[in-house]
Design an enzyme around this catalytic site. Structure first.
Site, mmCIF file in Angstrom:
data_model
loop_
_atom_site.group_PDB
_atom_site.id
_atom_site.type_symbol
_atom_site.label_atom_id
_atom_site.label_comp_id
_atom_site.label_asym_id
_atom_site.label_seq_id
_atom_site.Cartn_x
_atom_site.Cartn_y
_atom_site.Cartn_z
ATOM 1 C CG ASP A 87 16.238 3.475 -14.650
ATOM 2 O OD1 ASP A 87 16.198 2.123 -14.838
ATOM 3 O OD2 ASP A 87 17.265 4.148 -14.840
ATOM 4 C CG ASP A 98 18.173 -0.821 -17.054
ATOM 5 O OD1 ASP A 98 17.449 -0.087 -16.451
ATOM 6 O OD2 ASP A 98 19.294 -0.387 -17.099
ATOM 7 C CG HIS A 157 23.561 0.913 -20.321
ATOM 8 N ND1 HIS A 157 23.223 -0.274 -19.575
ATOM 9 C CD2 HIS A 157 22.484 1.850 -19.842
ATOM 10 C CE1 HIS A 157 22.023 -0.239 -19.087
ATOM 11 N NE2 HIS A 157 21.630 1.168 -19.121
ATOM 12 C CG HIS A 165 25.374 1.607 -17.090
ATOM 13 N ND1 HIS A 165 25.319 2.468 -17.564
ATOM 14 C CD2 HIS A 165 24.323 1.159 -16.215
ATOM 15 C CE1 HIS A 165 24.138 3.028 -17.157
ATOM 16 N NE2 HIS A 165 23.422 2.260 -16.399
ATOM 17 C CD GLU A 190 19.095 4.674 -18.990
ATOM 18 O OE1 GLU A 190 18.720 4.875 -17.732
ATOM 19 O OE2 GLU A 190 20.087 4.065 -19.183
ATOM 20 C CD GLU A 277 16.828 1.775 -19.135
ATOM 21 O OE1 GLU A 277 18.158 1.504 -19.024
ATOM 22 O OE2 GLU A 277 16.602 2.379 -17.919
#
Length: 291
Positions: A87, A98, A157, A165, A190, A277
């Site tokens: 991640d 992300d 998020h 986040h 995610e 994700e």
């Protein structure tokens, strides 16, 4: 450049960096390779390509789902059979992308496929006006079709400048009501899938922290530490990024509400966990994948 153009352009640049770093890092994850070698490669490569890490490289293995990053002199290595979640995040001037991928060093292709398919199905459903509750329903249904469970207390998020986040929270299961996504919103979808109980809990290992309340502190060592932490603003950092990080001082700053700690999150039933994700920009009739 308008603020809006800058936001989109720099997020896209961060995403472009991550696409390249993810592809390169995946090739390094093999039995016998040190986790620290991969984490440092990811973080250094993001900088080489013109960004900065938005948070420490997370390498969560098997039952661990999130917040694992290696220690300063970590000798731990990948093993045959491991299910590895990589991640990674990058930012350009605080604008964040992300992404995460599962790398299977064992026989877990179905579990990996469950998270990937859930991600794909959710992204395909996105458009301005969709309720996040619908995305949760799609993610849960997809993962269950594979015979697994979504992890109910890990979420997708929003992403905002310097905030990794941000709202809205995008649950990985069906909820009564969610939030309507608007055109231009940047969100990370995610999904996490498991053959365990479907929930994570904290375990004692902590290597990741963030600054939540910069207030005067008395101890000289603590003041020096905070000077070193300030450039990360609100973004998470790893203990190994600091020149000196005595546990005594860090723990005191956590107790005083200056720093937040991110303990490793692990599956309560000791089940294996997979993750997928992408960061996307919500468009009128779809989603633009950034990563």
């Amino acid at each position: 450049m308008s603020d809006e153009n800058e936001r989109i352009e720099k997020t896209l640049k961060a995403g472009e960096i991550l696409r390249q770093v993810r592809a390169e890092a995946v090739k390094l994850i093999k039995p016998g390779v040190r986790l620290l070698e991969v984490a440092e490669f990811v973080e250094n490569r993001i900088v080489e390509l013109g960004g900065k890490p938005a948070f420490p490289c997370n390498i969560s293995i098997n039952s661990d789902a999130a917040h694992f990053t290696p220690k300063r002199d970590d000798e731990r290595t990948f093993a045959e059979g491991d299910l590895v979640k990589l991640d990674i995040g990058a930012h350009v001037d605080g604008y964040i992308a992300d992404t995460a991928i599962s790398i299977d060093l064992g026989d877990n292709s179905e579990l990996v496929g469950a998270a990937e398919e859930a991600l794909k199905n959710a992204i395909n459903a996105i458009h301005a006006g969709i309720d996040t509750a619908e995305l949760g329903r799609i993610i849960e249904a997809t993962i269950k079709e594979f015979g697994f469970k979504p992890i109910i207390n890990l979420t997708g998020h929003g992403l905002q400048r310097w905030i990794a986040h941000a709202p809205p929270t995008i649950y990985n299961f069906a909820t009564q009501r969610g939030v309507r996504l608007e055109e231009g919103m940047i969100v990370a979808i995610e999904p996490f899938a498991t053959n365990g109980a479907g929930k994570v809990t904290e375990r004692s290992e902590v290597e990741i922290f963030s600054l939540i309340n910069l207030k005067p502190v008395r101890m000289k060592q603590a003041r020096e530490l905070l000077e070193e932490i300030k450039p990360y603003q609100t973004l998470p950092f790893a203990k190994r990024w600091l020149s000196k990080a005595p546990d005594l001082i860090i723990n005191r700053l956590v107790r005083e509400g200056v720093l937040r700690a991110y303990p490793v999150l692990t599956e309560v039933g000791k089940g294996l966990v997979s993750q997928a994700e992408h960061t996307v920009i919500v468009e009128e009739d779809g989603a633009r994948i950034v990563t």
